[in-house]
Enzyme design. Structure first.
Site, PDB file in Angstrom:
ATOM      1  N   ARG A 123       0.838  -1.188   0.000  1.00  0.00           N
ATOM      2  CA  ARG A 123       0.000   0.000   0.000  1.00  0.00           C
ATOM      3  C   ARG A 123       0.882   1.250   0.000  1.00  0.00           C
ATOM      4  O   ARG A 123       1.889   1.319   0.707  1.00  0.00           O
ATOM      5  CB  ARG A 123      -0.933   0.012   1.218  1.00  0.00           C
ATOM      6  CG  ARG A 123      -2.083  -0.980   1.136  1.00  0.00           C
ATOM      7  CD  ARG A 123      -3.067  -0.601   0.029  1.00  0.00           C
ATOM      8  NE  ARG A 123      -4.183  -1.543  -0.069  1.00  0.00           N
ATOM      9  CZ  ARG A 123      -4.202  -2.581  -0.881  1.00  0.00           C
ATOM     10  NH1 ARG A 123      -3.161  -2.838  -1.654  1.00  0.00           N
ATOM     11  NH2 ARG A 123      -5.259  -3.373  -0.934  1.00  0.00           N
ATOM     12  N   GLU A 165      -2.108   7.713  -4.816  1.00  0.00           N
ATOM     13  CA  GLU A 165      -2.597   6.994  -5.993  1.00  0.00           C
ATOM     14  C   GLU A 165      -4.035   7.382  -6.348  1.00  0.00           C
ATOM     15  O   GLU A 165      -4.874   7.468  -5.453  1.00  0.00           O
ATOM     16  CB  GLU A 165      -2.491   5.496  -5.707  1.00  0.00           C
ATOM     17  CG  GLU A 165      -2.618   4.607  -6.923  1.00  0.00           C
ATOM     18  CD  GLU A 165      -2.254   3.163  -6.604  1.00  0.00           C
ATOM     19  OE1 GLU A 165      -2.949   2.281  -7.098  1.00  0.00           O
ATOM     20  OE2 GLU A 165      -1.273   2.926  -5.858  1.00  0.00           O
ATOM     21  N   HIS A 173       0.680  -0.138 -10.262  1.00  0.00           N
ATOM     22  CA  HIS A 173      -0.153  -0.991  -9.403  1.00  0.00           C
ATOM     23  C   HIS A 173      -0.605  -2.249 -10.144  1.00  0.00           C
ATOM     24  O   HIS A 173      -1.797  -2.518 -10.302  1.00  0.00           O
ATOM     25  CB  HIS A 173      -1.368  -0.216  -8.876  1.00  0.00           C
ATOM     26  CG  HIS A 173      -1.921  -0.816  -7.608  1.00  0.00           C
ATOM     27  ND1 HIS A 173      -2.608  -0.086  -6.674  1.00  0.00           N
ATOM     28  CD2 HIS A 173      -1.885  -2.087  -7.116  1.00  0.00           C
ATOM     29  CE1 HIS A 173      -2.986  -0.860  -5.670  1.00  0.00           C
ATOM     30  NE2 HIS A 173      -2.549  -2.091  -5.919  1.00  0.00           N
TER      31      HIS A 173
END
Length: 317
Positions: free
Chosen positions: A236, A265, A283
């Site tokens: 994360r 993000e 990602h």
């Protein structure tokens, strides 16, 4: 027919199954907004959504018929789980299925940044004249063999990374809330986070996110790392303070880093693009056809179980 609202683009195989269940699809581009999600889910009994869908308190309170929110992903920090539990709405995820794909991507990042693969690719495409043939001191990287990898969070993905590290001849340290019996197979040693940060040649983050992990890697953490060490983050984005990372790279406090996730993000700090010793990927930790299709199947199975009056198969609470 019970109404299912699909709050984002999913693999074709999953969408075909949902169409057979008479689902309604959000047809926008990019990521769905909270406003669009509130409107789309207003009369729904189920929401099927990617990790980017903001299933907030407002969304849940404005969907009086809602019985389940099925996330297509292992994480669920995009959902107000506490409010869902209060309202009696099931929340499910798709655990375990992304273990191998995420571990593969993680190890790809490790090899890439240490052996300078992406950097070499850019050189050959953008500055090919710099390549004059093999030379003893040209474009040197670092071997993985014999190095120490520190894994923060030895869950299923962390264990899959440890297996690969063991196969590459690396020594393994790990930190987290619990010691793991499985770690004995790879000679992994349980240490404090501080010792791991100070002694590892490669640090790979795999802990499930919670607020206690916010900016775990800040200026103080980078100051503790070896100047020859690399940081890998495929968990994360909020675990790493991007501003502190930029300064650490500028000041050569660490040897390099690889990020598959970002603090803000889908936005990320433009300054990150200036570093040759930083690998950036969008990602894609579990972005394989096999994994994403399986994640979709699991999400649909959770919805079908709840709408049929049963219990969810993968409840997060």
């Amino acid at each position: 027919m019970q109404k299912i609202f699909v709050a984002g683009k999913l693999p074709k195989k999953t969408e075909l199954i949902l169409k057979q269940l008479d689902a309604n699809f959000w047809n926008g581009t990019g990521q769905i907004s909270e406003t669009a999600l509130i409107e789309g889910a207003r009369t729904a009994e189920a929401i099927v959504c990617p990790l980017s869908a903001p299933v907030s308190q407002a969304v849940l309170e404005n969907a009086p018929k809602l019985k389940i929110v099925a996330n297509v992903g292992a994480g669920f920090d995009n959902i107000d789980v506490a409010k869902a539990k209060e309202l009696g709405i099931a929340v499910t995820n798709t655990p375990d299925v992304s273990t191998e794909s995420t571990a593969e991507l993680t190890f790809g990042l490790i090899i890439d940044v240490m052996r300078r693969i992406s950097e070499g690719d850019r050189l050959m495409r953008e500055q090919p004249k710099k390549f004059e043939g093999w030379a003893p001191t040209f474009f040197l990287g670092h071997e993985l063999y014999g190095k120490t990898i520190g894994i923060i969070g030895l869950g299923k993905i962390g264990q899959a990374v440890a297996k690969r590290a063991y196969a590459f001849g690396m020594s393994i340290l790990y930190a987290g809330p619990h010691q793991k019996k499985e770690a004995e197979a790879w000679g992994a040693r349980y240490v404090s986070e501080s010792e791991l940060i100070e002694t590892s040649d490669v640090i790979s983050i795999h802990a499930a996110y919670n607020e206690a992990l916010f900016h775990l890697f800040d200026a103080a953490a980078f100051a503790k790392m070896k100047p020859s060490a690399f940081l890998i983050n495929a968990s994360r984005g909020k675990v790493v303070d991007e501003k502190a990372l930029i300064l650490a790279l500028q000041n050569k406090q660490i040897a390099g880093a690889a990020l598959d996730v970002f603090e803000f993000e889908p936005k990320f700090s433009a300054e990150l693009k200036q570093f040759d010793n930083l690998v950036l990927t969008p990602h894609i930790g579990n972005a394989t056809i096999e994994t994403r299709e399986k994640m979709g199947e699991i999400a649909v199975a959770n919805v079908q179980a709840v709408l049929a009056g049963g219990k969810p198969l993968h409840s997060v609470y």
